[in-house]
Design a protein around this motif. Structure first.
Motif, PDB file in Angstrom:
ATOM      1  N   SER A 227      13.335  92.408  18.781  1.00 24.38           N
ATOM      2  CA  SER A 227      13.955  91.949  17.535  1.00 24.38           C
ATOM      3  C   SER A 227      15.389  91.509  17.775  1.00 24.38           C
ATOM      4  O   SER A 227      15.866  90.570  17.170  1.00 24.38           O
ATOM      5  CB  SER A 227      13.952  93.071  16.491  1.00 24.38           C
ATOM      6  N   VAL A 228      16.088  92.257  18.643  1.00 24.40           N
ATOM      7  CA  VAL A 228      17.472  91.887  18.942  1.00 24.40           C
ATOM      8  C   VAL A 228      17.746  92.086  20.436  1.00 24.40           C
ATOM      9  O   VAL A 228      17.283  93.059  21.035  1.00 24.40           O
ATOM     10  CB  VAL A 228      18.482  92.650  18.041  1.00 24.40           C
ATOM     11  N   VAL A 229      18.465  91.124  21.017  1.00 20.40           N
ATOM     12  CA  VAL A 229      18.861  91.228  22.423  1.00 20.40           C
ATOM     13  C   VAL A 229      20.383  91.293  22.476  1.00 20.40           C
ATOM     14  O   VAL A 229      21.071  90.473  21.868  1.00 20.40           O
ATOM     15  CB  VAL A 229      18.355  90.007  23.236  1.00 20.40           C
ATOM     16  N   VAL A 230      20.882  92.306  23.200  1.00 25.77           N
ATOM     17  CA  VAL A 230      22.333  92.480  23.323  1.00 25.77           C
ATOM     18  C   VAL A 230      22.755  92.170  24.757  1.00 25.77           C
ATOM     19  O   VAL A 230      22.211  92.729  25.714  1.00 25.77           O
ATOM     20  CB  VAL A 230      22.758  93.923  22.938  1.00 25.77           C
ATOM     21  N   ASN A 231      23.726  91.279  24.877  1.00 22.42           N
ATOM     22  CA  ASN A 231      24.299  90.901  26.167  1.00 22.42           C
ATOM     23  C   ASN A 231      25.522  91.788  26.416  1.00 22.42           C
ATOM     24  O   ASN A 231      26.574  91.584  25.822  1.00 22.42           O
ATOM     25  CB  ASN A 231      24.680  89.412  26.085  1.00 22.42           C
ATOM     26  N   ALA A 232      25.346  92.796  27.283  1.00 23.05           N
ATOM     27  CA  ALA A 232      26.446  93.736  27.573  1.00 23.05           C
ATOM     28  C   ALA A 232      26.706  93.702  29.068  1.00 23.05           C
ATOM     29  O   ALA A 232      26.721  94.738  29.738  1.00 23.05           O
ATOM     30  CB  ALA A 232      26.067  95.139  27.110  1.00 23.05           C
ATOM     31  N   THR A 233      26.907  92.506  29.605  1.00 26.72           N
ATOM     32  CA  THR A 233      26.945  92.351  31.059  1.00 26.72           C
ATOM     33  C   THR A 233      28.358  92.210  31.622  1.00 26.72           C
ATOM     34  O   THR A 233      28.546  91.721  32.740  1.00 26.72           O
ATOM     35  CB  THR A 233      26.076  91.141  31.491  1.00 26.72           C
ATOM     36  N   GLY A 234      29.365  92.629  30.865  1.00 27.62           N
ATOM     37  CA  GLY A 234      30.729  92.672  31.389  1.00 27.62           C
ATOM     38  C   GLY A 234      31.198  91.301  31.839  1.00 27.62           C
ATOM     39  O   GLY A 234      31.147  90.322  31.103  1.00 27.62           O
ATOM     40  N   ILE A 235      31.594  91.240  33.090  1.00 28.19           N
ATOM     41  CA  ILE A 235      32.141  90.000  33.642  1.00 28.19           C
ATOM     42  C   ILE A 235      31.055  88.923  33.780  1.00 28.19           C
ATOM     43  O   ILE A 235      31.348  87.742  33.963  1.00 28.19           O
ATOM     44  CB  ILE A 235      32.826  90.345  34.998  1.00 28.19           C
ATOM     45  N   PHE A 236      29.787  89.324  33.648  1.00 26.83           N
ATOM     46  CA  PHE A 236      28.673  88.372  33.800  1.00 26.83           C
ATOM     47  C   PHE A 236      28.197  87.790  32.463  1.00 26.83           C
ATOM     48  O   PHE A 236      27.164  87.130  32.419  1.00 26.83           O
ATOM     49  CB  PHE A 236      27.478  89.051  34.486  1.00 26.83           C
ATOM     50  N   VAL A 237      28.920  88.052  31.369  1.00 25.76           N
ATOM     51  CA  VAL A 237      28.395  87.630  30.046  1.00 25.76           C
ATOM     52  C   VAL A 237      28.086  86.137  29.979  1.00 25.76           C
ATOM     53  O   VAL A 237      27.140  85.728  29.300  1.00 25.76           O
ATOM     54  CB  VAL A 237      29.333  87.992  28.861  1.00 25.76           C
ATOM     55  N   ASP A 238      28.875  85.321  30.688  1.00 28.51           N
ATOM     56  CA  ASP A 238      28.660  83.871  30.601  1.00 28.51           C
ATOM     57  C   ASP A 238      27.313  83.448  31.201  1.00 28.51           C
ATOM     58  O   ASP A 238      26.718  82.478  30.752  1.00 28.51           O
ATOM     59  CB  ASP A 238      29.811  83.125  31.289  1.00 28.51           C
ATOM     60  N   ASP A 239      26.852  84.175  32.223  1.00 29.25           N
ATOM     61  CA  ASP A 239      25.544  83.842  32.816  1.00 29.25           C
ATOM     62  C   ASP A 239      24.444  83.981  31.766  1.00 29.25           C
ATOM     63  O   ASP A 239      23.529  83.171  31.692  1.00 29.25           O
ATOM     64  CB  ASP A 239      25.225  84.778  33.999  1.00 29.25           C
ATOM     65  N   ILE A 240      24.535  85.030  30.961  1.00 29.89           N
ATOM     66  CA  ILE A 240      23.498  85.259  29.938  1.00 29.89           C
ATOM     67  C   ILE A 240      23.688  84.258  28.790  1.00 29.89           C
ATOM     68  O   ILE A 240      22.708  83.713  28.271  1.00 29.89           O
ATOM     69  CB  ILE A 240      23.574  86.718  29.407  1.00 29.89           C
ATOM     70  N   ALA A 370      21.665  81.187  18.155  1.00 35.68           N
ATOM     71  CA  ALA A 370      20.278  81.632  18.363  1.00 35.68           C
ATOM     72  C   ALA A 370      20.126  83.142  18.191  1.00 35.68           C
ATOM     73  O   ALA A 370      19.064  83.702  18.451  1.00 35.68           O
ATOM     74  CB  ALA A 370      19.816  81.213  19.757  1.00 35.68           C
ATOM     75  N   GLY A 371      21.199  83.811  17.769  1.00 34.49           N
ATOM     76  CA  GLY A 371      21.082  85.235  17.438  1.00 34.49           C
ATOM     77  C   GLY A 371      21.310  86.195  18.598  1.00 34.49           C
ATOM     78  O   GLY A 371      21.084  87.404  18.456  1.00 34.49           O
ATOM     79  N   LEU A 372      21.750  85.675  19.770  1.00 37.85           N
ATOM     80  CA  LEU A 372      22.063  86.588  20.883  1.00 37.85           C
ATOM     81  C   LEU A 372      23.366  87.320  20.551  1.00 37.85           C
ATOM     82  O   LEU A 372      24.370  86.689  20.212  1.00 37.85           O
ATOM     83  CB  LEU A 372      22.243  85.780  22.181  1.00 37.85           C
ATOM     84  N   VAL A 373      23.329  88.652  20.649  1.00 40.70           N
ATOM     85  CA  VAL A 373      24.528  89.441  20.346  1.00 40.70           C
ATOM     86  C   VAL A 373      25.233  89.768  21.654  1.00 40.70           C
ATOM     87  O   VAL A 373      24.639  90.373  22.555  1.00 40.70           O
ATOM     88  CB  VAL A 373      24.148  90.751  19.605  1.00 40.70           C
ATOM     89  N   THR A 374      26.494  89.357  21.781  1.00 40.41           N
ATOM     90  CA  THR A 374      27.260  89.610  23.007  1.00 40.41           C
ATOM     91  C   THR A 374      28.412  90.542  22.679  1.00 40.41           C
ATOM     92  O   THR A 374      29.145  90.311  21.717  1.00 40.41           O
ATOM     93  CB  THR A 374      27.814  88.287  23.583  1.00 40.41           C
ATOM     94  N   ILE A 375      28.571  91.584  23.486  1.00 42.02           N
ATOM     95  CA  ILE A 375      29.714  92.487  23.310  1.00 42.02           C
ATOM     96  C   ILE A 375      30.564  92.450  24.564  1.00 42.02           C
ATOM     97  O   ILE A 375      30.064  92.606  25.679  1.00 42.02           O
ATOM     98  CB  ILE A 375      29.286  93.930  22.932  1.00 42.02           C
ATOM     99  N   THR A 376      31.855  92.245  24.353  1.00 42.99           N
ATOM    100  CA  THR A 376      32.754  92.138  25.515  1.00 42.99           C
ATOM    101  C   THR A 376      34.074  92.853  25.229  1.00 42.99           C
ATOM    102  O   THR A 376      34.393  93.145  24.080  1.00 42.99           O
ATOM    103  CB  THR A 376      32.972  90.653  25.889  1.00 42.99           C
ATOM    104  N   GLY A 377      34.830  93.115  26.315  1.00 48.15           N
ATOM    105  CA  GLY A 377      36.124  93.792  26.178  1.00 48.15           C
ATOM    106  C   GLY A 377      35.943  95.295  26.035  1.00 48.15           C
ATOM    107  O   GLY A 377      34.934  95.856  26.452  1.00 48.15           O
ATOM    108  N   GLY A 378      36.926  95.949  25.430  1.00 49.64           N
ATOM    109  CA  GLY A 378      36.853  97.393  25.232  1.00 49.64           C
ATOM    110  C   GLY A 378      37.198  98.170  26.485  1.00 49.64           C
ATOM    111  O   GLY A 378      37.714  97.622  27.458  1.00 49.64           O
ATOM    112  N   LYS A 379      36.919  99.455  26.435  1.00 51.40           N
ATOM    113  CA  LYS A 379      37.260 100.360  27.534  1.00 51.40           C
ATOM    114  C   LYS A 379      36.127 101.348  27.743  1.00 51.40           C
ATOM    115  O   LYS A 379      35.316 101.547  26.845  1.00 51.40           O
ATOM    116  CB  LYS A 379      38.503 101.189  27.140  1.00 51.40           C
ATOM    117  N   TRP A 380      36.148 101.998  28.883  1.00 50.65           N
ATOM    118  CA  TRP A 380      35.161 103.071  29.117  1.00 50.65           C
ATOM    119  C   TRP A 380      35.282 104.088  27.972  1.00 50.65           C
ATOM    120  O   TRP A 380      34.290 104.539  27.405  1.00 50.65           O
ATOM    121  CB  TRP A 380      35.463 103.782  30.437  1.00 50.65           C
TER     122      TRP A 380
END
Ligand code: FAD
Length: 539
Positions: A227-240, A370-380
């Motif tokens: 139903s939902v895909v989350v792109n949480a790939t850090g420095i690789f977010v642009d590839d997704i 297209a509904g892809l959810v990308t999360i970037t930035g933040g901290k551990w």
């Protein structure tokens, strides 16, 4: 507190089977770093059928290469970002409660060589502490010159006026990632490392409707609807993002941060040093960690990114030069036990210029057409909150039914109320008795992997059976952390680790040899060049 036994639930075959029996996932998370794990744990604990896929190993990316601080960020307070600091301090407090076996209250001392420094930093850090509210780790305080030198044995006395003591959190980043993955699986989630997302599935309306992913061990490819895909790939977010929209503009440009690991004698005692303003305006930390000292970091914009970023000469020089200004016995290149580099995502320039702008350390959630959810930035430190906000976003988009987040008070696997840190096995928290039982049943597993270091053979077996380790690197980099603590020792241990792993995972001698060779190639990145042995000796 979690006392659950790890047992058989972490068997890869069982987890892979779930890919064929689950017709559709509520939530698929791409990336098994702090961010992806935060999202997956939030999703599964709310009751959504959740799948996380990590192309290499949990915390293989930036999440094993941090400064190891669970902090609000004194630097961000100086920059006036009060909201971010308050949020991070709140998360610091929660993480300390939810994973007390891995996160601890650490004393930091700012040595002060300026007449104005004592009052200035005491006021600033009192504010920092007040922002933590009920989750404060202790008040900051001014220290005399004598007391500062007593606590920081190797600090230069000339010109020192005193110090300011404050408290922050300190942790083991990759081990927390493993424990988060275990917690998510115990909650009913399906998490797989060594599983690469290669493409996105789209429905007839062109909306993202799942992923195409490959098991890196067998090459088998799976189509996995969600139903939902989350792109949480850090420095690789642009590839997704490019899988979604091939012409998508670059979102991030990497900035590298390097750390050097030294012997404990460079920072005797239990206190960490914080230099709030180095020559070029950066912050430098020297933090005790697993009986060694972590020194760093840098902030160097790069044009390229890779899974194994490498420290630049200028970064090494900067760290050693700055340390030499403050330490009586200054570290030399030959003192570096390990060197590691991590990449933070900066906002890529959108106007074709060279100038990058640092994404505020607060996170950003973006939703593509297209509904892809990308999360970037933040901290551990804020990974729990990032997970919560991302799942809230998916609910707000109507992609998931409503349910409240449950992670604020969710104990992380291994949580133990009163950890005894007198033995290196403390990182296993509530798993320690079971680990010791392994040794009782087979005393040979109580032997050390290398006579000079504390790590035991039993830890390799444990990592394979219960912590999803699949390769020598998984064990030596992210389960027992030797690669980050002493890279040469890690290379010495690799053959023994390969033999133990092969026995556990059912591989032959050929696999062992390939594993050792592959690990040695990676480990070279963690050794300062003056220490590298000729190729022929290692091959
Ligand atoms: C030098 C440095 C020091 C830091 N120190 C601190 C600190 O002390 N405290 C703190 O709170 N924060 C710190 N941070 C920030 C913190 O480390 C990061 O915010 C956090 O680790 C980012 O996690 P992530 O999951 O977003 O990225 P990553 O950890 O990089 O994870 C992304 C993952 O996605 C995977 N992936 C990529 N493509 C695919 C694909 N196609 N299929 C499947 N998986 C894929 C990668 O293999 C990777 O494991 C530091 C950052 C840096 C750079």
């Amino acid at each position: 507190m979690s006392t659950k036994s790890a047992a058989t639930v972490f068997q890869r075959e069982t987890l892979i089977q779930q890919l064929t029996t689950q017709p559709r996932w509520d939530l698929i998370v791409i990336g098994g770093g702090a961010t992806g794990l935060g999202v997956a744990l939030d999703g599964i604990s709310r009751g959504y059928k959740t799948l996380l896929l990590e192309q290499v190993d949990y915390a293989k990316g930036t999440s094993s290469r941090s400064t190891k601080l669970v902090h609000g960020g004194v630097r961000y307070l100086a920059q006036g970002d009060v909201g971010l600091v308050r949020e991070a301090l709140y998360e610091r407090g929660l993480l300390l409660k939810n994973a007390p076996h891995l996160v601890k209250n650490q004393d930091f001392i700012i040595p002060n060589y300026e007449w104005w420094g004592g009052a200035f930093y005491t006021i600033g850090l009192t504010m920092y502490d007040l922002l933590a509210g009920k989750l404060s780790l202790g008040a900051s305080q001014h220290l005399s010159k004598k007391e500062t030198l007593r606590r920081l044995g190797n600090l230069k006395a000339k010109g020192l006026r005193g110090g300011v003591l404050y408290h922050d959190g300190q942790f083991d980043d990759a081990r927390l990632a493993i424990n988060l993955a275990q917690t998510a699986i115990e909650q009913g989630g399906t998490l797989l490392n060594h599983f690469e997302v290669r493409d996105l599935l789209k429905d007839q309306q062109g909306q993202v409707a799942g992923v195409v992913a490959a098991d890196q061990e067998t090459g088998q490819v799976y189509e996995l609807p969600a139903s939902v895909v989350v792109n949480a790939t850090g420095i690789f977010v642009d590839d997704i993002l490019r899988m979604d929209q091939p012409t998508a503009k670059k979102l991030v440009r990497p900035s590298q941060g390097v750390h050097i690991v030294l012997d404990k004698s460079f920072l005797p005692g239990d206190d960490a040093i914080m230099i709030p303003k180095t020559d070029d305006g950066r912050v430098l930390f020297a933090v005790p960690w697993h009986g060694r000292v972590v020194l760093g970091t840098t902030d160097t914009p790069l044009n390229e990114y890779s899974q194994e970023p490498q420290a630049l000469e200028e970064e090494i020089d900067f760290i050693l030069r700055t340390a030499a200004r403050y330490l009586t016995r200054a570290p030399k290149r030959s003192d570096a036990l390990s060197v590691f580099a991590g990449l933070r995502p900066l906002a890529a320039p959108q106007d074709g210029s060279e100038k990058t702008k640092e994404i505020s350390r607060s996170h950003k959630i973006l939703v593509s057409e297209a509904g892809l959810v990308t999360i970037t930035g933040g901290k551990w430190t804020t990974c729990r909150r990032m997970g919560q906000d991302t799942v809230d976003k998916a609910i707000a988009l109507g992609k998931l039914p409503k349910a409240a987040s449950k992670t604020a008070h969710l104990a992380i696997h291994g949580a133990q109320a009163t950890p005894d840190r007198s033995h290196h096995l403390y990182v296993y928290g509530s798993d320690q008795p079971a680990l010791r039982q392994l040794i009782a049943a087979d005393p040979a597993l109580g032997e050390k992997l290398d006579p000079t270091l504390e790590f035991l053979k039993a830890e390799v077996v444990w990592a394979a059976r219960y912590e999803m380790a699949r390769t020598v690197e998984d064990v030596l980099a992210r389960r027992v952390r030797v690669l980050f603590l002493d890279a040469q020792a890690a290379i010495r241990m690799a053959p023994a680790v390969a033999t133990l792993l092969a026995r556990e995972l059912g591989y032959d001698g050929q696999w062992e040899q390939e594993q050792v060779a592959a690990f040695e190639r990676v480990a070279q990145h963690y050794i300062l060049r003056s220490q590298v042995q000729p190729e022929t000796e290692i091959a």
